[in-house]
Design a protein around this motif. Structure first.
Motif, PDB file in Angstrom:
ATOM      1  N   GLN A 372       0.812  -1.211   0.000  1.00  0.00           N
ATOM      2  CA  GLN A 372       0.000   0.000   0.000  1.00  0.00           C
ATOM      3  C   GLN A 372       0.851   1.270   0.000  1.00  0.00           C
ATOM      4  OE1 GLN A 372       0.161  -2.051   2.673  1.00  0.00           O
ATOM      5  NE2 GLN A 372       0.878  -0.801   4.367  1.00  0.00           N
ATOM      6  N   ARG A 399      -4.571  -1.978   3.932  1.00  0.00           N
ATOM      7  CA  ARG A 399      -4.991  -0.607   3.667  1.00  0.00           C
ATOM      8  C   ARG A 399      -5.118   0.234   4.944  1.00  0.00           C
ATOM      9  NH1 ARG A 399      -6.904  -0.351  -1.665  1.00  0.00           N
ATOM     10  NH2 ARG A 399      -5.352  -1.566  -2.772  1.00  0.00           N
ATOM     11  N   THR A 402      -2.097   2.459   5.615  1.00  0.00           N
ATOM     12  CA  THR A 402      -1.678   3.385   4.575  1.00  0.00           C
ATOM     13  C   THR A 402      -1.302   4.723   5.188  1.00  0.00           C
ATOM     14  OG1 THR A 402      -3.143   2.334   2.973  1.00  0.00           O
ATOM     15  CG2 THR A 402      -2.384   4.549   2.454  1.00  0.00           C
TER      16      THR A 402
END
Length: 639
Positions: A372, A399, A402
């Motif tokens: 990511q 995610r 991130t």
């Protein structure tokens, strides 16, 4: 339904192997493990069954028909081979028996798996057996041809005993036959424990090993027995993933603490072992994470499959140096030292590569951790440098972690579709349930989580972590009057954990958001306070060199920015100066949310957040602290 490893059987397996695979999977108990064609220290039996109340059974599978068989005895079989010629092969039962004794020889070296007294002294403390499976011969064929004179009925399975579609099939008879395939016919009084099964897997499958405490071998009779303690292995889901990621491009999406990096490293080892001539590259964004992965991969590649190759003459077991065809790089170091370009030249180089106007090093396999964090152009460049024949690209991401603004479409970035080629890891193994809940509650409260779930792109959703049942203390929330006082308390807590809870100093990590503020030299105060209290420490993020050179088990408390802690884990984590988050100069608040979530999920057991000022995040933690105080007061009043 039994656990099968791999989860699905290879397409090139025989129809008989596929039938037996399905039958064992569907008919054996849920806590049984069925291995198909596992490689066990140079040998590859067809099936190995491991069950807590069973022990271990090895099965050899043959698709012989009546016309295949010519002349048979208990040792050798003369058969019509597939090429039409006659051949002499080892008896299937003898093959299975040899595989079984190979496994026994490996496991008998561990004193924790051997009976040291009693009737079965010198034997493994659980039964081990073997059998042959004939997928195209029926019981009537064995009776008509007199095959039971050279193969014990209890040690073979015929088609009518393994095919659920046939009228005479019975799950109970199948189970009873497997339970009677033992050399020494005894049943377990007590089922094998989780630790017993972990030890068996640790010895038989080096790729699942994480760690163990090695002690000097124990002399016993005419041999030495390994003395291993605190054995840690990949869980069965992680093992399955590592072994069945498959070829070409693959995507693993997992929550923090789910073992993504461990699976990536194990996958690198498997690829290296199966393809010693391959050039394998592991890439990540952070320098410190690259160093950590490098140490992990080196350990995995150098660890001998036979643990008696260790040198126990000193306190730490020395490893034999293995050929290493795996390179680990952080992205920018790879650009500079391997490709001889900088980030500004990436787009131009992509165009040249696509037009066949440039030549750069290529790799047979590339594995990317924390995918990511990678820019679209970075991934495009990487995909152009993978061997066209292998197309072996593994992307691992989460995610929720991130912290960089990256637009993400893997199809566009790499030219490769991951539809149907991805796996999800949703269980957090690293943290206690208290740490998981604490961190995830914070993330849900402050991130745009709900919007992301509503939009739910194919590759873009956030995975909510499921916690293991491992319990621990509630994360501590510490408010002080000043940062000096905050660090005094943290230093004392570190010493207390070390002396009272026996937490090694190298298993403790101090995380900070910024090196200094306009008011305080944060890192200077951290270091001076630790020095004042006699706490040895290593500042990981002092510079690029310290990031590359740090060793986890050096007996020192580690100090790092939160950014550089991705992929790391420690028994105790102290996040100090939390009031500097969200950082005023950081316009992207979502990045700050992810950063603090990352920091909190580095803690395997003990987590402490401390602050002396106020911010949006500390106001949230103040609310939790007040709620805890009220709950304690209620409990006290009830008593």
């Amino acid at each position: 339904m039994a656990i099968t490893i791999p989860e699905t059987i290879r397409t090139s397996a025989t129809s008989g192997e596929r039938l037996l695979f399905r039958t064992l999977k569907n008919c054996l108990p849920d806590d049984y493990i069925v291995y198909y064609e596992p490689e066990i220290l140079g040998k590859r039996p067809d099936f190995v069954i491991l069950g807590p109340d069973l022990g271990l059974v090895v099965l050899e599978v043959k698709d012989y028909t009546k016309s295949t068989l010519l002349q048979l005895n208990s040792d050798e079989w003369h058969i019509h081979a597939k090429n039409g010629e006659q051949a002499v092969v080892k008896s299937p039962l003898k093959q299975a028996r040899d595989y079984m004794f190979h496994i026994v020889d490996v496991l008998k070296k561990d004193k924790n798996l051997v009976n040291l007294e009693g009737k079965y002294k010198f034997h493994l403390k659980f039964p081990v057996g073997f059998g042959a499976v004939f997928t195209r011969l029926y019981t009537r064929h064995f009776i008509e041809e007199g095959l039971y004179s050279i193969i014990e009925p209890s040690q073979c399975l015929t088609r009518d005993e393994i095919d659920p579609d046939l009228e005479g099939f019975s799950e109970e008879i199948l189970m009873e036959k497997i339970l009677n395939m033992f050399v020494v016919p005894f049943r377990l009084r007590e089922p094998l424990t989780f630790d017993d099964i972990s030890s068996i897997r640790y010895h038989l499958f080096p790729e699942v090993r994480i760690s163990a405490e090695f002690k000097a071998p124990v002399p016993y009779q005419d041999q030495l027995l390994l003395s291993l303690h605190d054995i840690k292995t990949m869980d069965l889901h992680q093992e399955n993933l590592a072994k069945q990621i498959g070829d070409k491009n693959r995507l693993i999406r997992g929550v923090a603490g789910s073992g993504k990096t461990l699976i990536l490293a194990s996958r690198a080892k498997i690829l290296s072992k199966e393809n010693p001539d391959w050039k394998i590259l592991i890439l990540c964004y952070n320098i410190s994470l690259a160093n950590n992965i490098s140490q992990m991969v080196t350990h995995m590649l150098n660890q001998p499959e036979d643990l008696f190759d260790f040198d126990f003459s000193n306190d730490s077991a020395e490893m034999i140096t293995a050929k290493n065809n795996v390179m680990v790089r952080n992205f920018h170091s790879w650009l500079k030292h391997d490709l001889k370009i900088n980030e500004q030249q990436i787009l131009g180089m992509i165009n040249k590569l696509e037009n066949k106007e440039a030549i750069l090093p290529t790799y047979d396999a590339i594995l990317i951790d924390e995918g990511q964090d990678f820019e679209s152009d970075w991934l495009r460049l990487v995909s152009l440098l993978i061997n066209e024949n292998t197309q072996s690209l593994l992307l691992v991401e989460d995610r929720a972690q991130t912290i960089y603004k990256r637009k993400r479409s893997y199809v566009q970035d790499t030219g490769l579709s991951f539809q149907g080629r991805s796996k999800v890891l949703s269980i957090n193994y690293r943290n206690t349930s208290q740490v998981v809940k604490f961190a995830w509650d914070f993330y849900k409260e402050h991130s745009h989580f709900k919007n992301k779930v509503v939009n739910r792109e194919i590759e873009g959703d956030i995975i909510a972590p499921q916690s293991t049942k491992r319990k621990g203390p509630e994360p501590a929330i510490l408010r002080s009057n000043s940062f000096f006082e905050e660090m005094e308390i943290v230093a004392r807590q570190i010493k207390k954990l070390h002396t009272e809870k026996k937490v090694p100093l190298h298993e403790m990590l101090i995380l900070y958001r910024v090196k200094r503020t306009h008011q305080l030299p944060i890192i200077d105060i951290i270091q001076r306070t630790l020095k004042k209290h006699g706490v040895d420490h290593y500042w990981i993020t002092e510079n690029d060199q310290t990031k590359r050179n740090f060793e986890k088990e050096d007996g020192k408390v580690k100090v790092s920015t939160i950014d550089s802690s991705k992929g790391l884990d420690y028994q105790a984590v102290f996040i100090v100066n939390t009031d500097s988050m969200p950082f005023p100069l950081e316009k992207n608040k979502e990045r700050e949310v992810s950063l603090l979530y990352i920091g909190m999920t580095r803690a395997k057991e003990y987590l402490c957040l401390s602050y002396s000022g106020a911010s949006e995040f500390t106001n949230y933690f103040d609310g939790i602290a007040q709620k805890r105080t009220l709950e304690k007061q209620k409990q006290f009043s009830v008593k």
